[in-house]
Design a protein around this motif. Structure first.
Motif, mmCIF file in Angstrom:
data_model
loop_
_atom_site.group_PDB
_atom_site.id
_atom_site.type_symbol
_atom_site.label_atom_id
_atom_site.label_comp_id
_atom_site.label_asym_id
_atom_site.label_seq_id
_atom_site.Cartn_x
_atom_site.Cartn_y
_atom_site.Cartn_z
ATOM 1 N N VAL A 29 -3.706 1.953 10.852
ATOM 2 C CA VAL A 29 -4.530 1.628 9.686
ATOM 3 C C VAL A 29 -3.835 0.594 8.812
ATOM 4 N N GLU A 30 -2.574 0.852 8.475
ATOM 5 C CA GLU A 30 -1.847 -0.060 7.599
ATOM 6 C C GLU A 30 -1.641 -1.425 8.244
ATOM 7 N N SER A 31 -1.452 -1.447 9.564
ATOM 8 C CA SER A 31 -1.266 -2.723 10.260
ATOM 9 C C SER A 31 -2.554 -3.540 10.252
ATOM 10 N N VAL A 32 -3.689 -2.884 10.484
ATOM 11 C CA VAL A 32 -4.964 -3.612 10.489
ATOM 12 C C VAL A 32 -5.311 -4.097 9.085
ATOM 13 N N ILE A 33 -4.984 -3.309 8.066
ATOM 14 C CA ILE A 33 -5.190 -3.777 6.688
ATOM 15 C C ILE A 33 -4.379 -5.048 6.442
ATOM 16 N N ALA A 34 -3.134 -5.066 6.891
ATOM 17 C CA ALA A 34 -2.306 -6.266 6.749
ATOM 18 C C ALA A 34 -2.912 -7.435 7.518
ATOM 19 N N LEU A 35 -3.434 -7.159 8.715
ATOM 20 C CA LEU A 35 -4.086 -8.194 9.514
ATOM 21 C C LEU A 35 -5.287 -8.777 8.780
ATOM 22 N N SER A 36 -6.056 -7.907 8.124
ATOM 23 C CA SER A 36 -7.231 -8.386 7.379
ATOM 24 C C SER A 36 -6.823 -9.325 6.245
ATOM 25 N N VAL A 37 -5.687 -9.026 5.601
ATOM 26 C CA VAL A 37 -5.190 -9.895 4.537
ATOM 27 C C VAL A 37 -4.796 -11.255 5.111
ATOM 28 N N ALA A 38 -4.087 -11.258 6.241
ATOM 29 C CA ALA A 38 -3.648 -12.515 6.857
ATOM 30 C C ALA A 38 -4.841 -13.373 7.281
ATOM 31 N N ILE A 39 -5.824 -12.750 7.941
ATOM 32 C CA ILE A 39 -6.986 -13.509 8.418
ATOM 33 C C ILE A 39 -7.797 -14.052 7.252
ATOM 34 N N SER A 40 -7.969 -13.251 6.210
ATOM 35 C CA SER A 40 -8.734 -13.726 5.050
ATOM 36 C C SER A 40 -8.008 -14.866 4.345
ATOM 37 N N GLY A 41 -6.674 -14.865 4.388
ATOM 38 C CA GLY A 41 -5.911 -15.969 3.817
ATOM 39 C C GLY A 41 -6.077 -17.245 4.639
ATOM 40 N N LEU A 97 4.020 -7.658 10.250
ATOM 41 C CA LEU A 97 5.272 -7.492 10.983
ATOM 42 C C LEU A 97 5.976 -6.210 10.563
ATOM 43 N N GLU A 98 6.032 -5.981 9.276
ATOM 44 C CA GLU A 98 6.737 -4.809 8.753
ATOM 45 C C GLU A 98 6.094 -3.521 9.244
ATOM 46 N N ARG A 99 4.761 -3.467 9.219
ATOM 47 C CA ARG A 99 4.065 -2.220 9.524
ATOM 48 C C ARG A 99 3.891 -1.979 11.020
ATOM 49 N N SER A 100 3.557 -3.009 11.769
ATOM 50 C CA SER A 100 3.283 -2.821 13.191
ATOM 51 C C SER A 100 4.547 -2.652 14.017
ATOM 52 N N LEU A 101 5.621 -3.330 13.600
ATOM 53 C CA LEU A 101 6.869 -3.291 14.374
ATOM 54 C C LEU A 101 7.951 -2.463 13.699
ATOM 55 N N HIS A 143 0.790 -1.207 0.000
ATOM 56 C CA HIS A 143 0.000 0.000 0.000
ATOM 57 C C HIS A 143 0.836 1.276 0.000
ATOM 58 N N THR A 144 2.167 1.190 0.095
ATOM 59 C CA THR A 144 3.007 2.379 0.055
ATOM 60 C C THR A 144 3.139 2.840 -1.385
ATOM 61 N N LEU A 145 2.428 3.909 -1.721
ATOM 62 C CA LEU A 145 2.391 4.387 -3.094
ATOM 63 C C LEU A 145 3.524 5.372 -3.342
ATOM 64 N N SER A 146 3.978 5.436 -4.575
ATOM 65 C CA SER A 146 5.030 6.362 -4.948
ATOM 66 C C SER A 146 4.390 7.598 -5.584
ATOM 67 N N ASP A 147 4.179 8.627 -4.779
ATOM 68 C CA ASP A 147 3.609 9.893 -5.251
ATOM 69 C C ASP A 147 4.478 11.040 -4.751
ATOM 70 N N SER A 148 4.575 12.095 -5.554
ATOM 71 C CA SER A 148 5.138 13.346 -5.057
ATOM 72 C C SER A 148 4.104 14.446 -5.254
ATOM 73 N N TYR A 149 4.245 15.534 -4.510
ATOM 74 C CA TYR A 149 3.240 16.591 -4.514
ATOM 75 C C TYR A 149 3.904 17.924 -4.835
ATOM 76 N N LEU A 150 3.541 18.472 -5.988
ATOM 77 C CA LEU A 150 4.129 19.711 -6.483
ATOM 78 C C LEU A 150 3.086 20.815 -6.370
ATOM 79 N N ASN A 151 3.306 21.745 -5.455
ATOM 80 C CA ASN A 151 2.361 22.827 -5.199
ATOM 81 C C ASN A 151 2.985 24.153 -5.608
#
Length: 383
Positions: A262-274, A371-375, A25-33
């Motif tokens: 948020v990102e950790s719970v999203i990862a958790l949802s993927v693990a549980i659904s698997g 693991l990556e996101r929560s820790l 979910h880590t997207l590669s975006d830059s913001y030019l204002n």
């Protein structure tokens, strides 16, 4: 035999398509204002520290933790790299752009380098902007341009296919704005690999488990879609409603949650659904599960719009268009995956192989992301 061969290659391919960018979910975006005022240009450019590490290398001691000291040591390289990837011209002549002293700014997506920009142009009636940051490294990168002129704001998205814009400061129509964010909504779910794997896991548990023959009965020659169509519709609808609710609430700043949570719970949802594919946890309540975790996935989508810092006059239209784009992208994914899974489910061997492969791969990805996101660990396979 053809079905067996297809099951051996297709399902692993569907699951391992993520391997090109396992950070999910880590997207590669830059913001030019930028702001245009007569002949002057001013503003700032936000570039992700993670992207700069890929482009020029910031982590001097290779400990996977980039410090301010390491960023400061590379400030000249950062400015030179940024300056080489952005050009602006007006009336056939280049604008003189200068990049000031860099700072650090924290966004939903993580730490960004803040680069002040100033410059002069011969005129501002028509401006040409060319952007090429990261395109040679990551084709999924996007540059989000917010250009302010005459108290109005112009928003555009740079991509490898659209790296140059001829900007007429007589601002574009509302329809052009809406189209921009509609396309971005589609794009962000297509490259949101954790969202895709979560949805894939739910569909696998419905289509492959609930087809006749999945519990040992003789498999009929043709399995009608009606066998599982209702369950698919319930799950997709629940997920859609849930993430739409929190996308709206989070973007309007009614509700806010920490990004790491948020990102950790999203990862958790993927693990549980698997795991649910391998061992039944909630197969009879799949739509409720999709709704509950869909609320969290909505906060993940909202982080994209939150980082844009859209002006008030663009907020509601952009939010609506972005959300519709997400739903269209999601429907496209479902329309591709369900027929493939249905075909795999028509033979006992291919169904069992698909269930085992999908369950194992999706669970592993979910656990590693968690693991990556929560820790805040740097998992080698995800690097």
């Amino acid at each position: 035999m053809k079905r067996r061969l297809m099951s051996i290659f297709v399902l692993p391919l569907l699951c391992l398509v993520a391997s090109g960018n396992l950070s999910a979910h880590t997207l590669s975006d830059s913001y030019l204002n930028l702001s245009l005022d007569q002949q002057s240009v001013s503003g700032h450019w936000l570039i992700a520290v993670e992207d700069l590490e890929l482009a020029i290398g910031l982590d001097g001691n290779a400990d996977s933790a980039i410090t301010w000291g390491e960023i400061s040591q590379h400030r000249s390289q950062i400015r030179d790299y940024a300056a080489s990837r952005l050009t602006m011209g007006s009336e056939g002549q280049p604008c003189s752009l200068e990049i000031g002293t860099l700072m650090i700014e924290q966004l939903n997506a993580g730490p960004f380098v803040h680069l002040p920009i100033t410059g002069l142009c011969n005129g501002v009636a028509e401006v040409t902007l060319s952007y090429s940051l990261m395109f040679d490294i990551d084709s999924a990168h996007r540059g989000i341009l917010s250009l302010r002129s005459n108290d109005e704001t112009y928003v555009r998205v740079f991509s490898p296919d659209t790296a140059t814009y001829e900007i007429d400061t007589e601002l574009p129509s509302d329809a052009e704005y809406l189209w921009t964010f509609f396309i971005e909504g589609i794009w962000h779910i297509w490259i949101g690999l954790d969202h895709i794997l979560f949805l894939l896991a739910l569909l696998v548990a419905i289509v492959l488990v609930k087809t006749p023959g999945a519990t040992g009965q003789q498999q009929p020659a043709n399995v009608p879609f009606s066998t599982y169509l209702y369950d698919v519709i319930k799950v997709v609808t629940a997920f859609t409603i849930a993430h739409s609710i929190t996308l709206i609430l989070a973007t309007l700043e009614v509700v806010s949650l920490p990004g790491r949570f948020v990102e950790s719970v999203i990862a958790l949802s993927v693990a549980i659904s698997g795991i649910n594919i391998l061992y039944p946890l909630f197969r009879t309540r799949a739509w409720q599960f999709a709704f509950i975790f869909g609320l969290i996935h909505g906060f993940g989508f909202a982080g994209v719009l939150g980082d844009l810092a859209l002006p008030q006059q663009l907020l509601f239209g952009s939010l609506l268009s972005f959300n519709i784009g997400v739903e269209v992208g999601q429907i496209a994914i479902v329309l591709v995956l369900v027929p493939i899974l249905a075909l795999l489910g028509r033979a006992t061997f291919s169904r069992r192989l698909a269930l085992g492969t999908a369950g194992l791969v999706i669970t592993v990805f979910g656990v590693l992301w968690l693991l990556e996101r929560s820790l805040s660990l740097s998992v080698p396979v995800l690097s």
